[in-house]
Design a protein around this motif. Structure first.
Motif, mmCIF file in Angstrom:
data_model
loop_
_atom_site.group_PDB
_atom_site.id
_atom_site.type_symbol
_atom_site.label_atom_id
_atom_site.label_comp_id
_atom_site.label_asym_id
_atom_site.label_seq_id
_atom_site.Cartn_x
_atom_site.Cartn_y
_atom_site.Cartn_z
ATOM 1 N N THR A 42 0.827 -1.215 0.000
ATOM 2 C CA THR A 42 0.000 0.000 0.000
ATOM 3 C C THR A 42 0.854 1.254 0.000
ATOM 4 O O THR A 42 0.649 2.173 -0.806
ATOM 5 C CB THR A 42 -0.929 0.014 1.225
ATOM 6 O OG1 THR A 42 -1.769 -1.140 1.192
ATOM 7 C CG2 THR A 42 -1.788 1.276 1.224
ATOM 8 N N LEU A 241 7.688 -6.237 -6.576
ATOM 9 C CA LEU A 241 6.917 -7.438 -6.216
ATOM 10 C C LEU A 241 7.587 -8.695 -6.744
ATOM 11 O O LEU A 241 7.634 -9.729 -6.059
ATOM 12 C CB LEU A 241 5.497 -7.322 -6.776
ATOM 13 C CG LEU A 241 4.641 -6.171 -6.233
ATOM 14 C CD1 LEU A 241 3.276 -6.163 -6.910
ATOM 15 C CD2 LEU A 241 4.479 -6.283 -4.719
ATOM 16 N N GLU A 245 8.689 -10.796 -3.639
ATOM 17 C CA GLU A 245 7.660 -11.804 -3.379
ATOM 18 C C GLU A 245 7.853 -13.071 -4.202
ATOM 19 O O GLU A 245 7.673 -14.173 -3.697
ATOM 20 C CB GLU A 245 6.272 -11.220 -3.646
ATOM 21 C CG GLU A 245 5.877 -10.129 -2.650
ATOM 22 C CD GLU A 245 4.425 -9.689 -2.805
ATOM 23 O OE1 GLU A 245 3.807 -10.031 -3.839
ATOM 24 O OE2 GLU A 245 3.902 -9.018 -1.896
ATOM 25 N N THR A 246 8.208 -12.909 -5.503
ATOM 26 C CA THR A 246 8.373 -14.086 -6.358
ATOM 27 C C THR A 246 9.754 -14.707 -6.192
ATOM 28 O O THR A 246 9.887 -15.909 -5.910
ATOM 29 C CB THR A 246 8.136 -13.716 -7.838
ATOM 30 O OG1 THR A 246 6.825 -13.175 -7.979
ATOM 31 C CG2 THR A 246 8.278 -14.950 -8.729
ATOM 32 N N PRO A 363 -0.918 -3.411 -9.168
ATOM 33 C CA PRO A 363 -1.346 -4.466 -8.225
ATOM 34 C C PRO A 363 -2.584 -5.217 -8.700
ATOM 35 O O PRO A 363 -2.650 -6.450 -8.573
ATOM 36 C CB PRO A 363 -1.627 -3.681 -6.938
ATOM 37 C CG PRO A 363 -0.803 -2.442 -7.049
ATOM 38 C CD PRO A 363 -0.833 -2.094 -8.500
ATOM 39 N N GLY A 364 -3.566 -4.496 -9.230
ATOM 40 C CA GLY A 364 -4.783 -5.154 -9.715
ATOM 41 C C GLY A 364 -4.495 -6.070 -10.892
ATOM 42 O O GLY A 364 -5.031 -7.190 -10.970
ATOM 43 N N ALA A 366 -1.621 -7.487 -11.568
ATOM 44 C CA ALA A 366 -0.840 -8.623 -11.066
ATOM 45 C C ALA A 366 -1.736 -9.648 -10.382
ATOM 46 O O ALA A 366 -1.534 -10.863 -10.518
ATOM 47 C CB ALA A 366 0.237 -8.133 -10.106
ATOM 48 N N GLN A 367 -2.743 -9.158 -9.668
ATOM 49 C CA GLN A 367 -3.657 -10.067 -8.985
ATOM 50 C C GLN A 367 -4.538 -10.802 -9.984
ATOM 51 O O GLN A 367 -4.875 -11.978 -9.799
ATOM 52 C CB GLN A 367 -4.536 -9.283 -8.001
ATOM 53 C CG GLN A 367 -5.404 -10.171 -7.120
ATOM 54 C CD GLN A 367 -6.139 -9.373 -6.060
ATOM 55 O OE1 GLN A 367 -6.123 -8.141 -6.076
ATOM 56 N NE2 GLN A 367 -6.782 -10.073 -5.135
ATOM 57 N N ALA A 368 -4.899 -10.097 -11.091
ATOM 58 C CA ALA A 368 -5.808 -10.690 -12.074
ATOM 59 C C ALA A 368 -5.116 -11.706 -12.973
ATOM 60 O O ALA A 368 -5.654 -12.795 -13.221
ATOM 61 C CB ALA A 368 -6.438 -9.588 -12.927
ATOM 62 N N GLY A 370 -1.459 -12.273 -12.859
ATOM 63 C CA GLY A 370 -0.116 -12.587 -12.405
ATOM 64 C C GLY A 370 0.877 -11.504 -12.793
ATOM 65 O O GLY A 370 0.625 -10.716 -13.711
ATOM 66 N N GLN A 371 1.994 -11.482 -12.095
ATOM 67 C CA GLN A 371 2.998 -10.440 -12.360
ATOM 68 C C GLN A 371 3.567 -10.551 -13.767
ATOM 69 O O GLN A 371 3.740 -9.549 -14.469
ATOM 70 C CB GLN A 371 4.112 -10.525 -11.315
ATOM 71 C CG GLN A 371 3.647 -10.179 -9.911
ATOM 72 C CD GLN A 371 4.542 -10.740 -8.825
ATOM 73 O OE1 GLN A 371 5.573 -11.327 -9.116
ATOM 74 N NE2 GLN A 371 4.135 -10.568 -7.571
#
Length: 534
Positions: A42, A241, A245-246, A363-364, A366-368, A370-371
């Motif tokens: 955020t 990210l 994260e990955t 972010p949206g 990536a969530q939908a 993937g990165q």
């Protein structure tokens, strides 16, 4: 401006740019990692968006001021303020104040330092004398940025490896404080400031956006700039990210991947210095944008490790260097006089707006999907848009060929050697071609003088009171004495063979040399003394 003074002014402007852009590439990486470390995704997105919003505001205001005040003064003040904001960010980090304070003041510093590039691009045409010199100066600026985009992220990687994100902000401040030093005492002669008619701020800000939109049919410069910087904004989030994260690697890896972009940029600047010409700038821009998209596709397809992701960042950096050098040169040449700084600042306004949107969307996306999927989709869209505008930019280069030739032709004329390229290019658009048969009198002694001529081809004889004087050939100018002295013609010039000249009307000639008439007067005195010798 003497040649030595010209070189000194260009070097000082570019030295300040080198330090400022290094700080501007170092600071966001440190701020992004600090934001993610203290507030998660955020605060990371908020930091990226805040840099963009402040960048929009800074470039809007600075672009307006730069078209009304001396460019060197505006440049000194914004760089000094940016450095001060970075120092304040470091103080807040050292004092362990809330992360939002350091993020906010650091974001303000990045936004202010971002105005250096458009201000530099607006200032260089008043320093250099030919379109080729302008292209070389902007290619040099792109090369400097490429080195900075390597040094800044690499330095970020080092400081993030050996210290905490909060303490790393201090390195940003230490870099930024040196940016204003080369600009101290810098002064460049310009024409009178743009008109000061009462005009609303909204209209003033919009003027730059309108000028940028009209610079290319269909708003090509605006559209492609928006697409490329949307991709950059998304990449700022997606890369963090991807690494944290990955790949689950350390903070310093973010810096190393951005440094890979700097390596690609350095190669791109070296290639651009050899391949880019005044007549290839538009195509260079669209190619650079296309390579941005290709680089993102490579990142997405090969991002099984940071090493393969680095390959894509190399391609991105190469495209970024080619795009930047081309964009800032051809917009500086195509924007209308009096709105150049605002048109160049409009590039940054669009960039920061699109970067904010890209950061918010990342972010949206990536969530939908993937990165990797988000990175791939954005890259493909950028490539498609670049291809859609390729023919338009090709035509712009074709039209630029004749204009560049005229400007180079004028810059070699002795009386115009002291003029900056911005005035030379204005005059190039005012030239009128004249063809004379052998024996035709071009100007007659005692007649009223209303124009200045430059021989393009052929030769002409010169007579003063019936006595011959040295003949004129290609590149020689004549007729300036009557214009400068507001007197009758002092000689008769006759075509010795088929003769072609380009002429300027009295008002265009006198307006161009206004403020530099001492040099023109010296040349006129020399010619007059030579012509009156028996």
């Amino acid at each position: 401006m003497a040649t030595s003074a010209l070189i000194s002014a260009v070097r000082r402007v570019q030295a300040g740019w080198a330090v400022a852009t290094t700080a501007a590439h170092l600071a966001p990486i440190v701020l992004f990692v600090l934001a993610f470390d203290r507030g998660g995704p955020t605060l990371l997105v908020a930091c990226s968006v805040l840099i963009s919003v402040l960048g929009i505001l800074a470039n809007s205001r600075v672009g307006m001021l730069a078209d009304r005040l001396p460019l060197t003064r505006v440049l000194r003040w914004v760089v000094a303020l940016g450095s001060a904001a970075m120092v304040l960010s470091a103080v807040s980090a050292l004092a362990r104040w809330p992360a939002v304070v350091s993020v906010a003041t650091g974001s303000l510093a990045v936004a202010l330092l971002s105005t250096y590039r458009p201000l530099q691009a607006a200032l260089l045409p008043w320093i250099v004398h030919t379109p080729r010199e302008l292209a070389r100066a902007n290619i040099g600026a792109a090369g400097t940025e490429s080195i900075a985009s390597l040094v800044g992220p690499a330095l970020a990687g080092v400081v993030l490896l050996v210290t905490s994100p909060a303490d790393a902000v201090v390195a940003c401040a230490l870099c930024a404080v040196f940016a204003p030093l080369p600009l101290l005492g810098l002064s460049v002669a310009q024409a009178a400031p743009a008109r000061r008619d009462p005009v609303s701020r909204r209209e003033s800000y919009a003027a730059g956006l309108v000028a940028l939109w009209r610079a290319v049919p269909g708003g090509g410069a605006s559209v492609l700039s928006a697409a490329q910087t949307f991709a950059r904004g998304a990449l700022q989030v997606l890369l963090v990210l991807l690494v944290l994260e990955t790949f689950r690697l350390g903070n310093d890896t973010v810096g190393w991947l951005w440094a890979a972009m700097g390596v690609g940029g350095l190669v791109g600047a070296l290639v651009g210095s050899r391949a880019l010409r005044v007549t290839r700038l538009a195509r260079g821009f669209v190619l650079g944008v296309m390579l941005w998209g290709v680089g993102l596709v490579v990142v997405a397809v090969t991002s099984s490790s940071p090493w393969t992701a680095g390959l894509g960042m190399l391609v991105v950096g190469f495209g970024n260097a080619v795009e930047d050098a081309s964009m800032f040169t051809f917009i500086a040449r195509r924007a209308p006089h009096g709105a150049v700084a605002r048109a160049l600042s409009a590039i940054e306004i669009i960039a920061f707006t699109s970067m904010a949107l890209g950061s918010l969307a990342a972010p949206g996306l990536a969530q939908a999907v993937g990165q990797r999927g988000a990175t791939l989709a954005i890259g493909v869209i950028v490539v498609v848009l670049a291809l859609a505008y390729a023919l338009t930019f090709h035509r712009i280069d074709g039209a630029a060929t004749e204009s560049a030739g005229h400007a180079d032709f004028l810059a070699d004329v002795e009386v115009f050697e002291v003029l900056p390229v911005v005035l030379v290019e204005h005059l190039a658009g005012r030239l009128e071609r004249n063809d004379y048969a052998t024996g035709t009198v071009v100007i007659r002694e005692g007649a009223e003088g209303d124009s200045f001529h430059i021989v393009a081809s052929g030769s002409a004889t010169v007579d003063v009171h019936g006595s011959p004087r040295p003949p004129l050939g290609p590149g020689d100018g004549f007729g300036e004495i009557a214009l400068l002295r507001q007197s009758a013609r002092t000689a008769t010039v006759t075509a010795a063979e088929p003769l072609t000249t380009y002429s300027l009307e009295r008002d265009d000639f006198l307006t161009a040399i206004q403020g530099r008439s001492a040099s023109a007067e010296a040349l006129a005195d020399l010619r007059l003394s030579r012509d009156t010798k028996p």
